[in-house]
Structures are given as structure tokens and as C-alpha cells.
Motif scaffolding. Structure first.
Motif, mmCIF file in Angstrom:
data_model
loop_
_atom_site.group_PDB
_atom_site.id
_atom_site.type_symbol
_atom_site.label_atom_id
_atom_site.label_comp_id
_atom_site.label_asym_id
_atom_site.label_seq_id
_atom_site.Cartn_x
_atom_site.Cartn_y
_atom_site.Cartn_z
ATOM 1 N N SER A 47 0.931 -1.261 0.101
ATOM 2 C CA SER A 47 0.278 0.126 0.140
ATOM 3 C C SER A 47 0.930 1.095 -0.096
ATOM 4 O O SER A 47 1.921 1.123 0.115
ATOM 5 C CB SER A 47 -0.931 0.076 1.142
ATOM 6 N N PHE A 49 3.069 4.369 -0.581
ATOM 7 C CA PHE A 49 4.442 4.787 -1.554
ATOM 8 C C PHE A 49 4.730 3.516 -2.138
ATOM 9 O O PHE A 49 5.094 3.545 -3.396
ATOM 10 C CB PHE A 49 5.340 5.249 -0.809
ATOM 11 N N ASP A 68 5.061 -7.786 2.243
ATOM 12 C CA ASP A 68 4.395 -7.129 3.200
ATOM 13 C C ASP A 68 3.707 -8.024 4.185
ATOM 14 O O ASP A 68 3.979 -9.298 4.074
ATOM 15 C CB ASP A 68 3.279 -6.341 2.339
ATOM 16 N N ASP A 97 7.332 -10.220 7.142
ATOM 17 C CA ASP A 97 6.946 -9.455 8.326
ATOM 18 C C ASP A 97 8.645 -8.919 8.292
ATOM 19 O O ASP A 97 9.452 -9.708 8.715
ATOM 20 C CB ASP A 97 6.831 -9.796 9.500
ATOM 21 N N VAL A 98 8.873 -7.659 7.922
ATOM 22 C CA VAL A 98 10.248 -7.207 7.988
ATOM 23 C C VAL A 98 11.203 -7.125 9.467
ATOM 24 O O VAL A 98 12.051 -7.198 9.462
ATOM 25 C CB VAL A 98 10.445 -5.690 7.423
ATOM 26 N N ILE A 129 5.955 1.805 10.103
ATOM 27 C CA ILE A 129 4.624 2.177 10.737
ATOM 28 C C ILE A 129 4.674 3.432 11.943
ATOM 29 O O ILE A 129 5.822 3.626 12.101
ATOM 30 C CB ILE A 129 4.381 0.927 11.779
ATOM 31 N N SER A 189 13.351 7.681 4.774
ATOM 32 C CA SER A 189 13.463 7.972 5.852
ATOM 33 C C SER A 189 12.095 8.969 5.994
ATOM 34 O O SER A 189 11.118 8.382 5.542
ATOM 35 C CB SER A 189 14.556 8.799 6.114
ATOM 36 N N TYR A 234 8.054 14.516 3.428
ATOM 37 C CA TYR A 234 6.910 15.275 4.544
ATOM 38 C C TYR A 234 5.560 14.521 4.562
ATOM 39 O O TYR A 234 5.413 13.638 3.957
ATOM 40 C CB TYR A 234 6.643 16.757 3.700
ATOM 41 N N PHE A 235 4.631 14.981 5.393
ATOM 42 C CA PHE A 235 3.176 14.280 5.533
ATOM 43 C C PHE A 235 2.601 13.981 4.240
ATOM 44 O O PHE A 235 2.561 14.918 3.239
ATOM 45 C CB PHE A 235 2.536 15.026 6.400
ATOM 46 N N VAL A 236 2.455 12.876 3.992
ATOM 47 C CA VAL A 236 1.363 12.525 2.947
ATOM 48 C C VAL A 236 0.342 11.764 3.189
ATOM 49 O O VAL A 236 0.754 10.712 3.920
ATOM 50 C CB VAL A 236 2.320 11.658 1.745
ATOM 51 N N LEU A 240 -0.575 5.024 6.547
ATOM 52 C CA LEU A 240 0.240 5.191 7.732
ATOM 53 C C LEU A 240 -0.071 6.559 8.763
ATOM 54 O O LEU A 240 0.090 6.295 9.730
ATOM 55 C CB LEU A 240 1.720 5.742 7.336
HETATM 56 N N1 LIG Z 1 2.930 8.829 4.694
HETATM 57 C C1 LIG Z 1 3.689 9.828 5.195
HETATM 58 O O1 LIG Z 1 3.201 10.844 5.421
HETATM 59 C C2 LIG Z 1 4.999 9.523 5.406
HETATM 60 C C3 LIG Z 1 6.021 10.435 5.392
HETATM 61 C C4 LIG Z 1 7.297 9.979 5.631
HETATM 62 C C5 LIG Z 1 7.709 9.018 5.312
HETATM 63 N N2 LIG Z 1 6.802 7.922 5.195
HETATM 64 C C6 LIG Z 1 7.570 6.366 5.196
HETATM 65 O O2 LIG Z 1 7.205 6.133 3.710
HETATM 66 C C7 LIG Z 1 7.006 4.444 4.218
HETATM 67 C C8 LIG Z 1 5.886 3.969 3.327
HETATM 68 O O3 LIG Z 1 4.667 4.409 4.358
HETATM 69 P P1 LIG Z 1 3.304 4.784 3.723
HETATM 70 O O4 LIG Z 1 2.963 6.249 3.865
HETATM 71 O O5 LIG Z 1 3.330 4.270 2.253
HETATM 72 O O6 LIG Z 1 2.355 3.803 4.441
HETATM 73 P P2 LIG Z 1 1.436 2.505 4.350
HETATM 74 O O7 LIG Z 1 1.253 2.100 5.706
HETATM 75 O O8 LIG Z 1 0.407 3.125 3.133
HETATM 76 O O9 LIG Z 1 2.509 1.658 3.828
HETATM 77 C C9 LIG Z 1 3.360 0.954 4.694
HETATM 78 C C10 LIG Z 1 3.385 -0.773 4.409
HETATM 79 O O10 LIG Z 1 4.286 -1.130 5.349
HETATM 80 C C11 LIG Z 1 3.429 -2.425 5.546
HETATM 81 N N3 LIG Z 1 4.080 -2.977 7.108
HETATM 82 C C12 LIG Z 1 3.774 -2.487 8.135
HETATM 83 N N4 LIG Z 1 4.264 -3.218 9.051
HETATM 84 C C13 LIG Z 1 5.290 -4.017 8.345
HETATM 85 C C14 LIG Z 1 6.026 -5.123 8.461
HETATM 86 N N5 LIG Z 1 6.486 -5.556 9.978
HETATM 87 N N6 LIG Z 1 6.708 -5.807 7.537
HETATM 88 C C15 LIG Z 1 6.505 -5.651 6.427
HETATM 89 N N7 LIG Z 1 5.355 -4.572 5.929
HETATM 90 C C16 LIG Z 1 4.936 -4.048 7.048
HETATM 91 C C17 LIG Z 1 2.022 -2.141 5.848
HETATM 92 O O11 LIG Z 1 1.262 -3.089 5.583
HETATM 93 C C18 LIG Z 1 2.011 -1.147 4.453
HETATM 94 O O12 LIG Z 1 1.693 -1.845 3.268
HETATM 95 C C19 LIG Z 1 7.255 4.183 5.521
HETATM 96 O O13 LIG Z 1 8.601 3.889 5.840
HETATM 97 C C20 LIG Z 1 7.026 5.500 6.291
HETATM 98 O O14 LIG Z 1 7.539 5.730 7.421
HETATM 99 C C21 LIG Z 1 5.673 8.261 5.278
#
Ligand SMILES: NC(=O)c1ccc[n+]([C@@H]2O[C@H](COP(=O)([O-])OP(=O)(O)OC[C@H]3O[C@@H](n4cnc5c(N)ncnc54)[C@H](O)[C@@H]3O)[C@@H](O)[C@H]2O)c1
Length: 373
Positions: A47, A49, A68, A97-98, A129, A189, A234-236, A240
Motif C-alpha cells: 500500500s 508509497f 508485506d 514481516d520485516v 509504521i 526516511s 513530508y506528511f502525505v 500510515l
Molecule cells: N505517509 C507519510 O506521510 C510518510 C512520510 C514520510 C515517510 N513515510 C514512510 O514511507 C514508508 C511507507 O509508508 P506509507 O506512507 O506508504 O504507509 P502505508 O501504511 O501505506 O505503507 C506501509 C506498508 O508497510 C507495511 N508494513 C507494516 N508493518 C510491516 C512489517 N512489519 N513488515 C512488512 N511490511 C509492513 C504495511 O502493511 C503497508 O503496506 C514508511 O517507511 C513511512 O515511514 C511516510
């Protein structure tokens, strides 16, 4: 080392020794041609990014391996990618599970086994997360009881241990990719990796740690021929961000998924970008008057851009790392470079010795043959 520098001068540049490319010109167009035929492994790819990268890169001919914990979404996305027009059809999902080393090993092995080239060209350490249930970290309570529990550090387990596992495996598998193919590790990051996010201590720590991982690894990953880059969004709005976060941001500006995809695609497709970091924020109109250009890596005579305005969401960060380093970093990298040169010479000498031995054996064989006849 320039003649004028003494061992006490801390201002030594290590950019060449770390083989880091020049700062990224985010205004320059880039070609996506290199995406076709690449095998790209994405953790957290079901899901947000990760899924957006997968859709975009699959549409350009890349083979995508998703890992995932959300099996339903991961399987569904892999099937969707296989049916995309222009897609290679080689898209797969593996439960991973990472936090689990064995899950990650299995994911990398799956990627190699299903890749049309039996190799991995690029890895995105995307799983991450936010966990509001651990927000009491800064407010410890009840620790005077018998046997108080430690704080749950689940965010660190996913966002840091998971990323370290992925990076470790990536350095091993990417190095196996034959010369001429890409070897790219892209870390994710966050703005929380550069600035503090109060109330989200564990998340801030984890994302600063990913930034530390990037800044250290980009100095040495040339040994495996691996280019390491980082994105800091930044926040998107993705799954998450909890509603509480979105509520706090109400009326403000947030970033766009497609700007993150654009920055990630530039890093993924342009093989010349090595050891660089990009922040992706909300698109802003920028008055370019007075903005220093980063075009000159040496940092001397910074160029002022022509006056004008432009829209920009992507910015380079930590652009000057390795331009001026202390004696420890300089000497360490000098030592690695010297070791590589020596290994090169030893290899050459071994090869020459092998050729000489082979010829000598052949000459002896001929001599024996003559004696018999
Ligand atoms: N959305 C934001 O505002 C934002 C901003 C900066 C950085 N980020 C980073 O971008 C990355 C992607 O986040 P996103 O916004 O797409 O969120 P998201 O929740 O849509 O995607 C994260 C994915 O990681 C998976 N995941 C969670 N725990 C896991 C685990 N233990 N093992 C494997 N997969 C796992 C989830 O199921 C999900 O599919 C993350 O590292 C997040 O910290 C997000």
C-alpha cells in the motif's frame, strides 16, 4: 590530499573516495528507459508509497517483487500489476514481516527465483509504521512495580531493525548482479529523519536512524558497487497517517503521493545518482532569487541562479556530507581505497602468474611430446 593540508586540518573532502555523485538537479528532466527489465524488490509494497512505486515502475516494464504483512492487499496488487498494459507480467508477492530475518531472507530468495534475470537490480526498504499506542514512551508510568515491563519498541523493530535487515541483504544480493546492471538500494526516511516530530519520539528516532544508516552507508557501498539513496517525504496522506495526524494538519499543506513517486523514479531510473538524499514536501512556489545553486560540489564560488519563480516539491538534503570531513573519516576512506587498489594489483599479479604457469606447463607438455616422437 592537497599539499596545504596538514594532519590537523579537519577540512578534507572525501567525495571522490566515497564515489558520491554531484548534487541532484531536480529541475532536469530524466528518462525512465532504465526501468524496463529491472527486478525491483519493495518491502511494505502492498500500500501507500510502495504500491504507488510498484504501479508506476511496472507500467514502465520493471519486474516487481512485493513483500508485506498485508497478504490480501499484496496478492491483489501483484495480480493487478500482471494485468497492466505495458507490464512484463513478472510480478510477485511474498509474505514478509520485516522484523523477521527469516521472512526477509525468504523474500530475497523468492525475488531471485522469479526474476527473469535470476537477480535483483534494486531494493526499496519501504515498510514502516507509526504506532500511537506507544506514545507514552516519554511519560513512563508504573515502573516502580515489581518487574516493570520495558517500553514496547515495535516502531523501532519495523522502521529500523527491519530496514537494517533489508539493507544487509540488499548489499549481498545486489553485489551479485552482473556488471552493467544496476545495483540500487533506496531507503525511505522522513521529514522526521531531519526535524523533530514531538509526540512521536520513537518514530523520530527510527527515521533519524535511517538517515544515519544512509549517511554512513553512502560512504562505503561503492565497495559492493551499490548506489544508496534516500527519500525523506513530508506528511502525505496514506494509511500510515492516523486521523489524529491528519486533523492536526487540517488547513495546512501536505505532500502528494505522485511527487514522492516522481522523486523515487528519478533516483531509481538515473544510474548516475549515487549517495544522494531528496526531501519531498508540499509543492511550493519558489522565488529563485538569492538561492544558491549546489552545482559546484567543491562548495567554492556558489552560483546564484537567475531570478524567477518555479514550483518545487523536491529538495536535496545533506548535500555537503563528505565535502569536508574530519581526519577519522578521511583516513578510513583513504584506507579502503588503498586496500581496493592493492587488491586490484594482487589480482593482476595473480592473473599474470596464472598465465605464466599455464604457458610453462604447456611448453613442458610440448617438450615431452617431442621427446617421445
Ligand atoms: N505517509 C507519510 O506521510 C510518510 C512520510 C514520510 C515517510 N513515510 C514512510 O514511507 C514508508 C511507507 O509508508 P506509507 O506512507 O506508504 O504507509 P502505508 O501504511 O501505506 O505503507 C506501509 C506498508 O508497510 C507495511 N508494513 C507494516 N508493518 C510491516 C512489517 N512489519 N513488515 C512488512 N511490511 C509492513 C504495511 O502493511 C503497508 O503496506 C514508511 O517507511 C513511512 O515511514 C511516510
Amino acid at each position: 590530499m592537497p599539499d596545504t593540508m596538514s594532519a590537523h586540518d579537519p577540512s578534507w573532502s572525501a567525495v571522490d573516495m566515497a564515489k558520491i555523485s554531484s548534487p541532484v538537479n531536480v529541475d532536469a528532466p530524466y528518462s525512465t528507459a532504465n526501468l524496463a527489465g529491472k527486478t525491483i524488490l519493495i518491502t511494505g509494497g502492498a500500500s501507500g508509497f510502495g504500491a504507488a512505486f510498484a504501479r508506476h515502475w511496472a507500467a514502465h516494464g520493471a519486474h516487481i517483487i512485493l513483500g508485506d504483512v498485508n497478504d490480501a492487499a499484496g496478492e491483489q496488487l501483484a495480480a493487478e500489476l500482471r494485468s497492466l498494459s505495458g507490464s512484463s507480467g513478472h510480478h510477485h508477492y511474498g509474505h514478509c514481516d520485516v522484523r523477521s530475518w527469516s521472512d526477509q531472507v525468504a523474500l530475497f530468495k523468492l525475488a531471485v527465483s522469479v526474476s527473469p534475470t535470476s537477480s535483483i537490480d534494486a531494493v526499496v526498504a519501504g515498510a514502516g509504521i507509526v504506532d500511537l499506542s506507544t506514545n507514552h514512551f516519554d511519560l513512563p508510568r508504573g515502573l516502580d512495580k515489581d518487574d516493570p515491563p520495558p517500553p514496547p519498541l515495535n516502531v523501532l523493530s519495523v522502521n529500523l531493525t527491519g530496514v537494517m535487515y533489508t539493507s544487509h541483504l540488499a548489499l549481498f544480493y545486489l553485489r551479485r548482479n552482473p556488471e552493467g546492471r544496476d545495483r540500487h538500494l533506496m531507503l525511505i526516511s522522513s521529514i522526521a529523519g531531519i526535524a523533530p516530530l514531538p509526540g512521536q519520539t520513537e518514530y523520530t528516532v527510527s527515521k533519524h536512524a535511517v538517515m544515519g544508516l544512509f549517511r554512513a552507508m553512502r560512504g562505503t557501498s561503492w565497495r559492493q558497487g551499490v548506489r544508496v539513496n534516500v527519500l525523506a517525504p513530508y506528511f502525505v496522506e496514506t494509511s500510515l497517517l492516523p486521523w489524529q495526524g491528519m486533523a492536526l494538519l487540517a488547513g495546512g499543506v501536505v505532500g502528494e503521493v505522485m511527487d514522492v513517486v516522481d522523486a523515487a523514479t528519478r533516483l531509481m531510473a538515473d544510474h548516475e545518482i549515487v549517495g544522494r538524499g531528496l526531501v519531498v514536501g508540499p509543492k511550493g512556489v519558489v522565488d529563485t532569487q538569492g538561492i544558491d545553486s549546489l552545482e559546484e560540489e567543491g562548495g567554492e564560488g556558489l552560483v546564484k541562479r537567475d531570478r524567477g519563480v518555479k514550483e518545487q516539491a523536491v529538495w536535496e538534503i545533506f548535500a555537503h556530507d563528505y565535502q569536508r570531513v574530519d581526519v577519522f573519516v578521511w583516513r578510513y576512506l583513504a584506507m579502503l581505497n588503498a586496500a581496493k587498489r592493492i587488491r586490484g594489483w594482487v589480482g593482476t599479479v595473480k592473473d599474470l602468474f596464472g598465465i605464466w604457469k599455464g604457458r610453462r606447463a604447456a611448453a613442458k607438455g610440448k617438450g615431452k611430446g617431442k621427446a617421445v616422437s
